[in-house]
Design a protein around this motif. Sequence first.
Motif, PDB file in Angstrom:
ATOM      1  N   THR A   6       0.815  -1.212   0.000  1.00  0.00           N
ATOM      2  CA  THR A   6       0.000   0.000   0.000  1.00  0.00           C
ATOM      3  C   THR A   6       0.849   1.263   0.000  1.00  0.00           C
ATOM      4  O   THR A   6       0.417   2.297  -0.500  1.00  0.00           O
ATOM      5  CB  THR A   6      -0.957   0.048   1.210  1.00  0.00           C
ATOM      6  N   THR A   7       2.070   1.186   0.502  1.00  0.00           N
ATOM      7  CA  THR A   7       2.942   2.366   0.489  1.00  0.00           C
ATOM      8  C   THR A   7       3.267   2.806  -0.933  1.00  0.00           C
ATOM      9  O   THR A   7       3.612   3.961  -1.159  1.00  0.00           O
ATOM     10  CB  THR A   7       4.258   2.086   1.250  1.00  0.00           C
ATOM     11  N   ALA A   8       3.096   1.912  -1.899  1.00  0.00           N
ATOM     12  CA  ALA A   8       3.353   2.255  -3.301  1.00  0.00           C
ATOM     13  C   ALA A   8       2.360   3.291  -3.814  1.00  0.00           C
ATOM     14  O   ALA A   8       2.650   3.990  -4.782  1.00  0.00           O
ATOM     15  CB  ALA A   8       3.299   1.002  -4.170  1.00  0.00           C
ATOM     16  N   LEU A   9       1.210   3.422  -3.145  1.00  0.00           N
ATOM     17  CA  LEU A   9       0.255   4.454  -3.562  1.00  0.00           C
ATOM     18  C   LEU A   9       0.885   5.843  -3.480  1.00  0.00           C
ATOM     19  O   LEU A   9       0.656   6.687  -4.330  1.00  0.00           O
ATOM     20  CB  LEU A   9      -1.000   4.412  -2.692  1.00  0.00           C
ATOM     21  N   ARG A  10       1.697   6.074  -2.461  1.00  0.00           N
ATOM     22  CA  ARG A  10       2.354   7.377  -2.304  1.00  0.00           C
ATOM     23  C   ARG A  10       3.509   7.558  -3.271  1.00  0.00           C
ATOM     24  O   ARG A  10       3.684   8.621  -3.831  1.00  0.00           O
ATOM     25  CB  ARG A  10       2.877   7.536  -0.870  1.00  0.00           C
ATOM     26  N   THR A  11       4.267   6.514  -3.470  1.00  0.00           N
ATOM     27  CA  THR A  11       5.506   6.652  -4.243  1.00  0.00           C
ATOM     28  C   THR A  11       5.394   6.231  -5.697  1.00  0.00           C
ATOM     29  O   THR A  11       6.207   6.654  -6.518  1.00  0.00           O
ATOM     30  CB  THR A  11       6.626   5.830  -3.569  1.00  0.00           C
ATOM     31  N   GLU A  12       4.404   5.399  -6.033  1.00  0.00           N
ATOM     32  CA  GLU A  12       4.311   4.850  -7.384  1.00  0.00           C
ATOM     33  C   GLU A  12       2.922   4.996  -7.996  1.00  0.00           C
ATOM     34  O   GLU A  12       2.522   4.188  -8.835  1.00  0.00           O
ATOM     35  CB  GLU A  12       4.679   3.368  -7.372  1.00  0.00           C
ATOM     36  N   LEU A  13       2.195   6.037  -7.631  1.00  0.00           N
ATOM     37  CA  LEU A  13       0.828   6.182  -8.128  1.00  0.00           C
ATOM     38  C   LEU A  13       0.791   6.235  -9.651  1.00  0.00           C
ATOM     39  O   LEU A  13      -0.053   5.597 -10.287  1.00  0.00           O
ATOM     40  CB  LEU A  13       0.151   7.424  -7.543  1.00  0.00           C
ATOM     41  N   GLY A  14       1.700   6.965 -10.263  1.00  0.00           N
ATOM     42  CA  GLY A  14       1.750   7.044 -11.721  1.00  0.00           C
ATOM     43  C   GLY A  14       1.970   5.685 -12.354  1.00  0.00           C
ATOM     44  O   GLY A  14       1.336   5.343 -13.361  1.00  0.00           O
ATOM     45  N   GLU A  15       2.866   4.910 -11.783  1.00  0.00           N
ATOM     46  CA  GLU A  15       3.160   3.562 -12.299  1.00  0.00           C
ATOM     47  C   GLU A  15       1.948   2.639 -12.125  1.00  0.00           C
ATOM     48  O   GLU A  15       1.601   1.868 -13.031  1.00  0.00           O
ATOM     49  CB  GLU A  15       4.378   2.982 -11.576  1.00  0.00           C
ATOM     50  N   ILE A  16       1.292   2.730 -10.986  1.00  0.00           N
ATOM     51  CA  ILE A  16       0.102   1.910 -10.737  1.00  0.00           C
ATOM     52  C   ILE A  16      -0.990   2.274 -11.737  1.00  0.00           C
ATOM     53  O   ILE A  16      -1.631   1.399 -12.327  1.00  0.00           O
ATOM     54  CB  ILE A  16      -0.381   2.076  -9.280  1.00  0.00           C
ATOM     55  N   THR A  17      -1.187   3.564 -11.965  1.00  0.00           N
ATOM     56  CA  THR A  17      -2.174   4.028 -12.932  1.00  0.00           C
ATOM     57  C   THR A  17      -1.854   3.501 -14.328  1.00  0.00           C
ATOM     58  O   THR A  17      -2.734   3.011 -15.044  1.00  0.00           O
ATOM     59  CB  THR A  17      -2.229   5.571 -12.947  1.00  0.00           C
ATOM     60  N   ARG A  18      -0.599   3.577 -14.713  1.00  0.00           N
ATOM     61  CA  ARG A  18      -0.176   3.101 -16.034  1.00  0.00           C
ATOM     62  C   ARG A  18      -0.466   1.607 -16.180  1.00  0.00           C
ATOM     63  O   ARG A  18      -1.005   1.163 -17.195  1.00  0.00           O
ATOM     64  CB  ARG A  18       1.316   3.373 -16.252  1.00  0.00           C
ATOM     65  N   ILE A  19      -0.116   0.834 -15.176  1.00  0.00           N
ATOM     66  CA  ILE A  19      -0.347  -0.619 -15.216  1.00  0.00           C
ATOM     67  C   ILE A  19      -1.839  -0.911 -15.375  1.00  0.00           C
ATOM     68  O   ILE A  19      -2.240  -1.730 -16.206  1.00  0.00           O
ATOM     69  CB  ILE A  19       0.213  -1.298 -13.947  1.00  0.00           C
ATOM     70  N   VAL A  39      -6.927  -1.867  -6.946  1.00  0.00           N
ATOM     71  CA  VAL A  39      -7.055  -0.649  -7.742  1.00  0.00           C
ATOM     72  C   VAL A  39      -7.190  -1.068  -9.197  1.00  0.00           C
ATOM     73  O   VAL A  39      -6.443  -1.919  -9.677  1.00  0.00           O
ATOM     74  CB  VAL A  39      -5.815   0.265  -7.570  1.00  0.00           C
ATOM     75  N   MET A  40      -8.179  -0.463  -9.895  1.00  0.00           N
ATOM     76  CA  MET A  40      -8.358  -0.782 -11.309  1.00  0.00           C
ATOM     77  C   MET A  40      -8.814   0.466 -12.055  1.00  0.00           C
ATOM     78  O   MET A  40      -9.311   1.405 -11.447  1.00  0.00           O
ATOM     79  CB  MET A  40      -9.356  -1.920 -11.496  1.00  0.00           C
ATOM     80  N   SER A  41      -8.621   0.441 -13.362  1.00  0.00           N
ATOM     81  CA  SER A  41      -9.048   1.572 -14.176  1.00  0.00           C
ATOM     82  C   SER A  41     -10.571   1.613 -14.216  1.00  0.00           C
ATOM     83  O   SER A  41     -11.244   0.596 -14.011  1.00  0.00           O
ATOM     84  CB  SER A  41      -8.500   1.465 -15.595  1.00  0.00           C
ATOM     85  N   ILE A  42     -11.112   2.779 -14.503  1.00  0.00           N
ATOM     86  CA  ILE A  42     -12.561   2.912 -14.620  1.00  0.00           C
ATOM     87  C   ILE A  42     -13.073   2.046 -15.765  1.00  0.00           C
ATOM     88  O   ILE A  42     -14.119   1.400 -15.638  1.00  0.00           O
ATOM     89  CB  ILE A  42     -12.951   4.392 -14.812  1.00  0.00           C
ATOM     90  N   ALA A  43     -12.347   1.999 -16.868  1.00  0.00           N
ATOM     91  CA  ALA A  43     -12.779   1.184 -18.010  1.00  0.00           C
ATOM     92  C   ALA A  43     -12.881  -0.291 -17.610  1.00  0.00           C
ATOM     93  O   ALA A  43     -13.863  -0.965 -17.945  1.00  0.00           O
ATOM     94  CB  ALA A  43     -11.822   1.357 -19.181  1.00  0.00           C
TER      95      ALA A  43
END
Length: 89
Positions: A6-19, A39-43
């Motif tokens: 969960t700490t990746a939300l702070r440090t890797e949000l862009g990467e998580i969004t991209r994935i 966490v998942m994309s809206i689509a």
Amino acid sequence: MVIKPTTALRTELGEITRICKEKSEPVYLTKNGEGELVVMSIAAYERREAMLNLRAKLLEAEQQRLNGTPTYTTDDVRGYIRGLHHEQA
């Protein structure tokens, strides 16, 4: 399947969004080694919801069929639609 703390939300949000967007798959977030969030994309979420909604409708239709609700063939439906069309003419 992508799993991150969960700490990746702070440090890797862009990467998580991209994935989530590129792979169209959820990212599983853990806290102390245990599952915490997804966490998942809206689509992807909307596709999942549509699939679950369709599945529920199909299960309901099957239950109605098993309970004896009349069923119709494609020929029955075509004839009915043609009849409607001729009534409007």
